[in-house]
Design an enzyme around this catalytic site. Structure first.
Site, PDB file in Angstrom:
ATOM      1  CB  SER A   1      -0.859  -0.002   1.262  1.00 18.36           C
ATOM      2  OG  SER A   1      -1.477   1.251   1.443  1.00 18.36           O
TER       3      SER A   1
ATOM      4  CE1 TYR B   1      -3.680  -2.403   5.198  1.00 25.85           C
ATOM      5  CE2 TYR B   1      -3.273  -0.088   4.730  1.00 25.85           C
ATOM      6  CZ  TYR B   1      -3.547  -1.373   4.294  1.00 25.85           C
ATOM      7  OH  TYR B   1      -3.692  -1.618   2.945  1.00 25.85           O
TER       8      TYR B   1
HETATM    9  N1  LIG Z   1      -8.804  -1.001  -0.987  1.00 28.11           N
HETATM   10  C1  LIG Z   1      -7.761  -0.195  -0.867  1.00 28.11           C
HETATM   11  O1  LIG Z   1      -7.884   1.038  -0.900  1.00 28.11           O
HETATM   12  C2  LIG Z   1      -6.380  -0.753  -0.720  1.00 28.11           C
HETATM   13  C3  LIG Z   1      -5.304   0.122  -0.873  1.00 28.11           C
HETATM   14  C4  LIG Z   1      -4.010  -0.357  -0.738  1.00 28.11           C
HETATM   15  C5  LIG Z   1      -3.791  -1.693  -0.485  1.00 28.11           C
HETATM   16  N2  LIG Z   1      -4.842  -2.535  -0.339  1.00 28.11           N
HETATM   17  C6  LIG Z   1      -4.544  -3.943  -0.041  1.00 28.11           C
HETATM   18  O2  LIG Z   1      -5.149  -4.763  -1.026  1.00 28.11           O
HETATM   19  C7  LIG Z   1      -5.416  -6.046  -0.475  1.00 28.11           C
HETATM   20  C8  LIG Z   1      -6.859  -6.441  -0.812  1.00 28.11           C
HETATM   21  O3  LIG Z   1      -7.714  -5.487  -0.219  1.00 28.11           O
HETATM   22  P1  LIG Z   1      -9.163  -5.175  -0.799  1.00 28.11           P
HETATM   23  O4  LIG Z   1      -9.250  -3.725  -1.019  1.00 28.11           O
HETATM   24  O5  LIG Z   1      -9.498  -6.101  -1.896  1.00 28.11           O
HETATM   25  O6  LIG Z   1     -10.021  -5.492   0.519  1.00 28.11           O
HETATM   26  P2  LIG Z   1     -11.284  -6.434   0.766  1.00 28.11           P
HETATM   27  O7  LIG Z   1     -12.284  -6.226  -0.299  1.00 28.11           O
HETATM   28  O8  LIG Z   1     -11.648  -6.220   2.182  1.00 28.11           O
HETATM   29  O9  LIG Z   1     -10.680  -7.907   0.583  1.00 28.11           O
HETATM   30  C9  LIG Z   1      -9.793  -8.442   1.524  1.00 28.11           C
HETATM   31  C10 LIG Z   1      -9.513  -9.876   1.174  1.00 28.11           C
HETATM   32  O10 LIG Z   1      -8.637 -10.428   2.170  1.00 28.11           O
HETATM   33  C11 LIG Z   1      -9.231 -11.631   2.665  1.00 28.11           C
HETATM   34  N3  LIG Z   1      -8.928 -11.834   4.075  1.00 28.11           N
HETATM   35  C12 LIG Z   1      -9.080 -10.945   5.096  1.00 28.11           C
HETATM   36  N4  LIG Z   1      -8.819 -11.547   6.267  1.00 28.11           N
HETATM   37  C13 LIG Z   1      -8.507 -12.835   5.979  1.00 28.11           C
HETATM   38  C14 LIG Z   1      -8.165 -13.968   6.759  1.00 28.11           C
HETATM   39  N5  LIG Z   1      -8.108 -13.929   8.110  1.00 28.11           N
HETATM   40  N6  LIG Z   1      -7.902 -15.146   6.142  1.00 28.11           N
HETATM   41  C15 LIG Z   1      -7.988 -15.220   4.797  1.00 28.11           C
HETATM   42  N7  LIG Z   1      -8.306 -14.186   3.999  1.00 28.11           N
HETATM   43  C16 LIG Z   1      -8.570 -13.021   4.589  1.00 28.11           C
HETATM   44  C17 LIG Z   1     -10.733 -11.440   2.471  1.00 28.11           C
HETATM   45  O11 LIG Z   1     -11.398 -12.701   2.350  1.00 28.11           O
HETATM   46  P3  LIG Z   1     -12.413 -13.344   3.410  1.00 28.11           P
HETATM   47  O12 LIG Z   1     -13.095 -12.233   4.162  1.00 28.11           O
HETATM   48  O13 LIG Z   1     -13.312 -14.152   2.547  1.00 28.11           O
HETATM   49  O14 LIG Z   1     -11.534 -14.182   4.268  1.00 28.11           O
HETATM   50  C18 LIG Z   1     -10.765 -10.714   1.139  1.00 28.11           C
HETATM   51  O15 LIG Z   1     -10.710 -11.630   0.085  1.00 28.11           O
HETATM   52  C19 LIG Z   1      -5.139  -5.937   1.028  1.00 28.11           C
HETATM   53  O16 LIG Z   1      -3.868  -6.489   1.282  1.00 28.11           O
HETATM   54  C20 LIG Z   1      -5.117  -4.435   1.271  1.00 28.11           C
HETATM   55  O17 LIG Z   1      -4.293  -4.091   2.357  1.00 28.11           O
HETATM   56  C21 LIG Z   1      -6.132  -2.100  -0.446  1.00 28.11           C
END
Ligand SMILES: NC(=O)c1ccc[n+]([C@@H]2O[C@H](COP(=O)([O-])OP(=O)(O)OC[C@H]3O[C@@H](n4cnc5c(N)ncnc54)[C@H](OP(=O)(O)O)[C@@H]3O)[C@@H](O)[C@H]2O)c1
Length: 260
Positions: A140, A153
């Site tokens: 991120s 985070y």
């Molecule tokens: N959205 C943003 O603005 C943003 C920006 C920078 C970086 N990121 C990074 O991008 C990545 C994906 O985020 P996203 O935006 O797609 O968020 P999201 O929609 O909340 O998805 C998060 C994913 O992580 C999985 N996850 C969470 N806890 C878990 C656990 N205990 N065991 C297994 N899987 C788990 C969730 O699956 P389940 O709930 O089904 O387990 C889901 O598939 C993350 O690493 C986040 O830090 C996001």
């Protein structure tokens, strides 16, 4: 004989789901890892039908200490060879550091850092043996400096960046390519899951596909880290011009988390 697959953690929704769709379109067989069985099974069915690829669903809570070894054994038992590993699972918690429940701290550190490191360690060893493999780590922009209100985070994402950069150098002559992608704000359920009021964020939110495209392009061009949008690139450049205190204050201003 084993068959080649791409393994994606956090594949049940958001950015991980977008990676799954992108790699299926390109004909990759997939292993989807997350906790939400139903979502992954629906996605698997859709991708099998649309793209004719094989999709295995591995339901796992990556906050459990044995999860990474279980995922690794899941692949071994099925003669699944991982050529591409996408460490995308992640979570956050928005608010004052003093108020994070201890169990939530553990969960964030386990999923964002330990599971990512364990899976990379396990699969990178096989990739080196095969002299072939690609790894995408999703960090991120928040990992480039502290972010008030998102302290833990941002620290976990700094870990992802530092480890990925070290491994880039360690693995580059072993046939294994690794890139770390550092997105800004992306439109997914991430903010709702972390209690971060998305309406207060003072930067535009981008689509999941910009992250996937930047990561895939970065791998192809052998980049060490990539920033998906031009705003991300400008913010990174600004870090060179501003004092560290200003950089941290600005990051907090953009994220706009209530952390007093
Ligand atoms: N959205 C943003 O603005 C943003 C920006 C920078 C970086 N990121 C990074 O991008 C990545 C994906 O985020 P996203 O935006 O797609 O968020 P999201 O929609 O909340 O998805 C998060 C994913 O992580 C999985 N996850 C969470 N806890 C878990 C656990 N205990 N065991 C297994 N899987 C788990 C969730 O699956 P389940 O709930 O089904 O387990 C889901 O598939 C993350 O690493 C986040 O830090 C996001």
């Amino acid at each position: 004989m084993s068959t080649s697959y791409t393994l994606i953690t956090g594949a049940s929704m958001g950015i991980g789901e977008a990676f799954a769709r992108n790699f299926a379109d390109k004909g990759h067989n997939l292993v989807l890892v997350a906790r939400s069985r139903q979502k992954m099974e629906h996605l698997a069915e859709e991708l099998c039908q649309k793209s004719g690829v094989k999709v295995a669903v591995c339901v796992q809570d990556l906050s459990s200490i044995n999860a990474s070894a279980t995922v690794y054994n899941f692949c071994k038992e099925r003669y699944i060879k991982i050529d591409v590993l996408v460490n995308c699972a992640g979570l956050s918690w928005a608010g004052s550091f003093r108020e994070i429940p201890l169990a939530k701290m553990e969960e964030i550190m386990m999923v964002n850092m330990k599971a990512m490191a364990h899976l990379t360690r396990l699969f990178a060893s096989d990739m080196v043996e095969q002299k072939k493999g690609d790894i995408i780590n999703v960090a991120s922009l928040g990992g480039l400096q502290g972010v008030p209100g998102l302290g833990l985070y941002s620290a976990t994402k700094a870990f992802v960046i530092a480890l990925s950069e070290s491994l880039y150098e360690e693995l580059k002559d072993q046939g294994v390519n690794i890139v770390v992608v550092c997105p800004g704000f992306i439109e997914t359920g991430f903010f709702e899951h972390s209690g971060h009021n998305v309406k207060k964020i003072r930067l535009p939110l981008s689509d999941v596909d910009v992250v996937v495209k930047a990561a895939v392009r970065g791998l192809k061009k052998r980049k060490i880290r990539v920033f998906p949008t031009s705003i991300d690139a400008i913010l990174v450049f600004l870090q060179r011009l501003l004092s560290r205190k200003t950089v941290v204050r600005l990051a907090g201003f953009f994220a706009a988390v209530d952390a007093d």
